[in-house]
Design an enzyme around this catalytic site. Structure first.
Site, PDB file in Angstrom:
ATOM      1  CG  HIS A  95      56.842  25.933  19.894  1.00  0.00           C
ATOM      2  ND1 HIS A  95      57.949  26.348  20.439  1.00  0.00           N
ATOM      3  CD2 HIS A  95      57.071  25.296  18.633  1.00  0.00           C
ATOM      4  CE1 HIS A  95      58.796  26.189  19.227  1.00  0.00           C
ATOM      5  NE2 HIS A  95      58.485  25.478  18.504  1.00  0.00           N
ATOM      6  CE  LYS A 154      23.752  20.254   7.824  1.00  0.00           C
ATOM      7  NZ  LYS A 154      25.265  20.068   8.019  1.00  0.00           N
ATOM      8  CD  GLU A 184      35.715  18.100   9.903  1.00  0.00           C
ATOM      9  OE1 GLU A 184      35.482  19.359  10.276  1.00  0.00           O
ATOM     10  OE2 GLU A 184      34.593  17.634   9.689  1.00  0.00           O
ATOM     11  CD1 TRP A 231      21.366  27.731  17.813  1.00  0.00           C
ATOM     12  CD2 TRP A 231      22.027  29.819  17.770  1.00  0.00           C
ATOM     13  NE1 TRP A 231      22.849  27.624  18.213  1.00  0.00           N
ATOM     14  CE2 TRP A 231      23.083  28.928  18.207  1.00  0.00           C
ATOM     15  CE3 TRP A 231      22.270  31.153  17.642  1.00  0.00           C
ATOM     16  CZ2 TRP A 231      24.276  29.563  18.527  1.00  0.00           C
ATOM     17  CZ3 TRP A 231      23.417  31.495  17.812  1.00  0.00           C
ATOM     18  CH2 TRP A 231      24.447  31.012  18.401  1.00  0.00           C
ATOM     19  NE  ARG A 287      17.097  29.424   8.996  1.00  0.00           N
ATOM     20  CZ  ARG A 287      17.740  30.049   7.986  1.00  0.00           C
ATOM     21  NH1 ARG A 287      18.076  29.284   6.926  1.00  0.00           N
ATOM     22  NH2 ARG A 287      18.013  31.144   8.214  1.00  0.00           N
ATOM     23  CG  ASN A 325      16.568  34.212  10.575  1.00  0.00           C
ATOM     24  OD1 ASN A 325      16.545  34.145   9.412  1.00  0.00           O
ATOM     25  ND2 ASN A 325      17.536  34.140  11.619  1.00  0.00           N
ATOM     26  N   GLY A 326      17.281  36.930  12.726  1.00  0.00           N
ATOM     27  CA  GLY A 326      18.237  37.891  12.485  1.00  0.00           C
ATOM     28  C   GLY A 326      18.671  38.586  14.083  1.00  0.00           C
ATOM     29  CD  GLU A 354      30.644  20.146  14.689  1.00  0.00           C
ATOM     30  OE1 GLU A 354      30.004  21.244  14.209  1.00  0.00           O
ATOM     31  OE2 GLU A 354      30.980  19.266  13.984  1.00  0.00           O
ATOM     32  CB  CYS A 409      15.642  31.950  14.374  1.00  0.00           C
ATOM     33  SG  CYS A 409      16.305  32.476  15.838  1.00  0.00           S
ATOM     34  CE  LYS A 432      31.702  17.096  12.351  1.00  0.00           C
ATOM     35  NZ  LYS A 432      32.190  17.738  10.739  1.00  0.00           N
TER      36      LYS A 432
HETATM   37  C1  G6P Z   1      27.993  25.380  11.532  1.00  0.00           C
HETATM   38  C2  G6P Z   1      27.866  23.722  11.191  1.00  0.00           C
HETATM   39  C3  G6P Z   1      29.053  23.225  10.684  1.00  0.00           C
HETATM   40  C4  G6P Z   1      29.459  23.919   9.278  1.00  0.00           C
HETATM   41  C5  G6P Z   1      29.678  25.500   9.657  1.00  0.00           C
HETATM   42  C6  G6P Z   1      29.725  26.327   8.228  1.00  0.00           C
HETATM   43  O1  G6P Z   1      28.816  25.554  12.389  1.00  0.00           O
HETATM   44  O2  G6P Z   1      27.404  23.348  12.321  1.00  0.00           O
HETATM   45  O3  G6P Z   1      28.542  22.018  10.503  1.00  0.00           O
HETATM   46  O4  G6P Z   1      30.645  23.692   8.989  1.00  0.00           O
HETATM   47  O5  G6P Z   1      28.321  25.961  10.249  1.00  0.00           O
HETATM   48  O6  G6P Z   1      28.672  26.123   7.643  1.00  0.00           O
HETATM   49  P1  G6P Z   1      28.420  26.298   6.203  1.00  0.00           P
HETATM   50  O7  G6P Z   1      27.084  25.916   5.722  1.00  0.00           O
HETATM   51  O8  G6P Z   1      28.866  27.710   5.508  1.00  0.00           O
HETATM   52  O9  G6P Z   1      29.483  25.296   5.407  1.00  0.00           O
END
Ligand code: G6P
Length: 607
Positions: free
Chosen positions: A502, A602, A479, A74, A27, A98-99, A486, A2, A483
């Site tokens: 396995h 994010k 990764e 969020w 956020r 927030n928290g 996500e 948030c 992506k």
């Molecule tokens: C969230 C974001 C990702 C990011 C991860 C870690 O899941 O959506 O894109 O890799 O957090 O975030 P940081 O800011 O610690 O790299």
């Protein structure tokens, strides 16, 4: 997570609150709301969904006043609907939080038994209800607030306004960030100092335990012992053009295309010329003698750590343990002597990574970090910071921040290899000159973006896909799958190719596409065997390799993305571009919200 924003000035604050929320929407964007003290007292507007819904709501029912708090959510406790949107309020106080309040259930039960009626399912509503309880006992505003906060377990940053104190905002924090901006027009609060750039020229970070009473003319901050304190001010400057898509349809695509410059800028910071020595800040340990490096991160930052493990172990002979931050902080692993810990985070605010850093420091570890946001908590609390130079990243799915992290990591690896006598000056020079060519290689691959489209068309209708990789291609596969899931919501699972037999091979049939990341090198032949195994079970195979690899595999593959041949150590930089573009174009074809995918944020500032 948030985001909180608040403003007090001599004019209407509504537009400032909305702009602040837009800057903080990375956020969370499940709902948004504002509470303002205007001519008709304390009032609020809230809307489910993104800030645009709140803007529509305000167009229909405007709200003006010179004191206000705002929140973008969020969802953690309670569904993402209007009823659970912040600010939460009673007839006396409104709060944006927030928290997470971990003892909210007990507090709610206690308050309900005293006749207090809750209207949401959130943990956050406990805060205004508890403050009201103390106000009703006759306590003054500051004391009611402190008494309520003292009862909370968990983490919080809050902004609060009282209906009978129309010229004042209160702010407090414990565990979640909150910055206070100073301007000639008034005072502002935000979860992230960057969100203050359009309104304030100076700002400070509140510390854990601080309570601030903010009026138009003055700010009074008291610390956890209720003693007046001053927090150091820093300059904030108008944000560069990060909020502009610069002609790209999405921030994510713009950020993918910024990667050549990002790598160039990051190289330029630490390696001004290919002939020079790599210039890192003075590290709090001796790279030559270090026995073990722990690397900790979440999400994409964790996959950067995994790539670094392959680099540091094979090139610098430095043993590396990698950890997901949420596991590291609770695992109670032994602290090895002569080891250090590196934290990787784009935002510098990820709750688990920050908690892991604090845990490592408590265990006596020397802690360094690679962070993109220099004002962030992780940057401030690390012993030494190596900034990644990605610039502001807005797309929720990380792209340029990842390649910037990789750039710092490869430089750290080369520096370690030299210090530890694992590569000689000739090899160092050769690798550094290869690094200098990297921005050009990235730019030229991105120019061939169109070659990804046909593959995206093939994949965009699938609901499941398996990614395989070996060696350094494993973190790339992980990764790439991250992506894809996500932003397209396709169920993508990545596996070490050697583990195929396995378990995951049981999933393979004609309806399960398999994407194999197989750069040229000593593991290519093994990956090719795995590729044939899935192909002979009917899977449609997509191969990422160089042209020679694609030719070798041509009888078994359905499609391929040709990656130019590059210095093997630097393969991750180019392979990841292909995977980012593939995810992006699949998402566009599926019509998902590329920059703000559902349920994600994010910066993950709660556990
Ligand atoms: C969230 C974001 C990702 C990011 C991860 C870690 O899941 O959506 O894109 O890799 O957090 O975030 P940081 O800011 O610690 O790299």
């Amino acid at each position: 997570m948030c985001g909180i924003f608040a403003a007090i000035n001599s004019e209407s604050v509504t537009s400032h609150l909305i702009k602040g929320l837009q800057d903080l929407s990375y956020r969370g964007y499940d709902s948004a709301g504002i509470a303002i003290i205007g001519k008709r007292g304390l009032q609020r507007r809230r809307a489910e969904g993104k800030i645009e819904s709140l803007i529509h709501c305000l167009e229909a029912k405007p709200l003006e006043g010179s004191v206000g708090i705002a929140h973008t959510r969020w969802a953690t406790h309670g569904a993402a609907n209007q009823r659970n949107a912040h600010p939460h309020m009673t007839s006396r106080v409104a709060v944006a939080h927030n928290g997470i309040i971990e003892n909210s259930h007990q507090l709610r039960t206690e308050l309900e038994s005293r006749g207090y009626r809750f209207e949401s399912d959130t943990d956050s509503e406990t805060i205004p209800q508890l403050i009201t309880f103390y106000l009703n006992l006759g306590l003054a505003h500051d004391l009611a607030l402190r008494s309520a906060l003292a009862r909370l377990e968990g983490s919080f940053a809050i902004a609060a306004v009282f209906d009978d104190l129309p010229n004042c905002i209160f702010a407090a924090r414990r565990g979640s960030p909150l910055a206070l901006g100073y301007a000639s027009s008034g005072h502002y609060l935000a979860s992230d100092i960057n969100a203050l750039k359009s309104v304030a020229n100076q700002a400070c970070h509140l510390e854990d335990g601080d309570l601030a009473r903010i009026s138009l003319q003055q700010v009074e901050i008291t610390d956890r012992d209720n003693k007046p304190v001053e927090r150091p001010l820093q300059m904030v400057s108008e944000q560069q053009s990060s909020n502009d898509k610069q002609g790209f349809p999405h921030y994510m695509l713009k950020e993918i295309h910024q990667q050549a410059n990002v790598v160039k800028r990051t190289l330029g910071k630490y390696l001004p010329s290919a002939d020079n020595a790599i210039e890192l800040p003075l590290l709090p340990f001796n790279l030559a003698e270090l026995q073990r490096l722990n690397i900790v991160g979440c999400g994409t930052s964790y996959y950067a750590a995994m790539i670094a493990k392959y680099w540091l172990e094979s090139v610098a002979s430095l043993a590396v343990d990698i950890d997901i931050a949420s596991e590291y902080r609770y695992r109670e692993g032994p602290v090895c002597t002569n080891s250090a810990t590196l934290f990787i985070s784009q935002s510098g605010e990820t709750a688990d990574t920050l908690a892991a850093l604090r845990h490592a420091k408590q265990c006596g570890q020397q802690c360094i970090s690679i962070v993109n946001v220099m004002d962030s908590s992780i940057a401030r609390e690390s012993h030494v910071v190596l900034p990644s130079m990605a610039g502001t990243e807005i797309g929720v799915a990380s792209t340029k921040a990842f390649t910037a992290q990789l750039t710092v990591l490869i430089l750290l690896c080369l520096k370690a290899a030299v210090c530890r006598g694992r590569i000689n000056q000739t090899e160092k020079k050769r690798l550094q000159s290869q690094l200098a060519l990297l921005p050009g290689s990235i730019a030229s691959f991105l120019n061939s973006e169109r070659s990804i489209w046909p593959i995206a068309h093939k994949l965009c209708t699938t609901e499941h896909i398996l990614f395989l990789g070996r060696g350094i291609a494993l973190p790339l596969a992980l990764e790439g799958a991250l992506k894809l899931k996500e932003i397209t919501y396709i169920h993508a699972e990545a596996y070490p190719a050697g583990e195929l037999k396995h378990g995951p091979i049981a999933l393979v049939d004609a309806s399960m596409p398999v994407l194999v990341v197989a750069p040229p090198g000593r593991l290519f032949a093994k990956s090719l065997s795995n590729l044939r195994e899935v192909s002979s079970r009917g899977a449609k195979v997509i191969l990422l390799s160089d042209q020679q690899g694609i030719d070798e595999a041509s009888d078994y593959i359905d499609a391929a993305i040709a990656i130019p041949t590059i210095e093997p150590l630097l393969q991750p930089f180019i392979y990841t571009l292909a995977l980012q573009l593939l995810a992006y174009h699949c998402a566009v074809l599926r019509g998902t919200d590329v920059d703000q995918p559902r349920n994600l944020a994010k910066s993950v500032t709660v556990e």
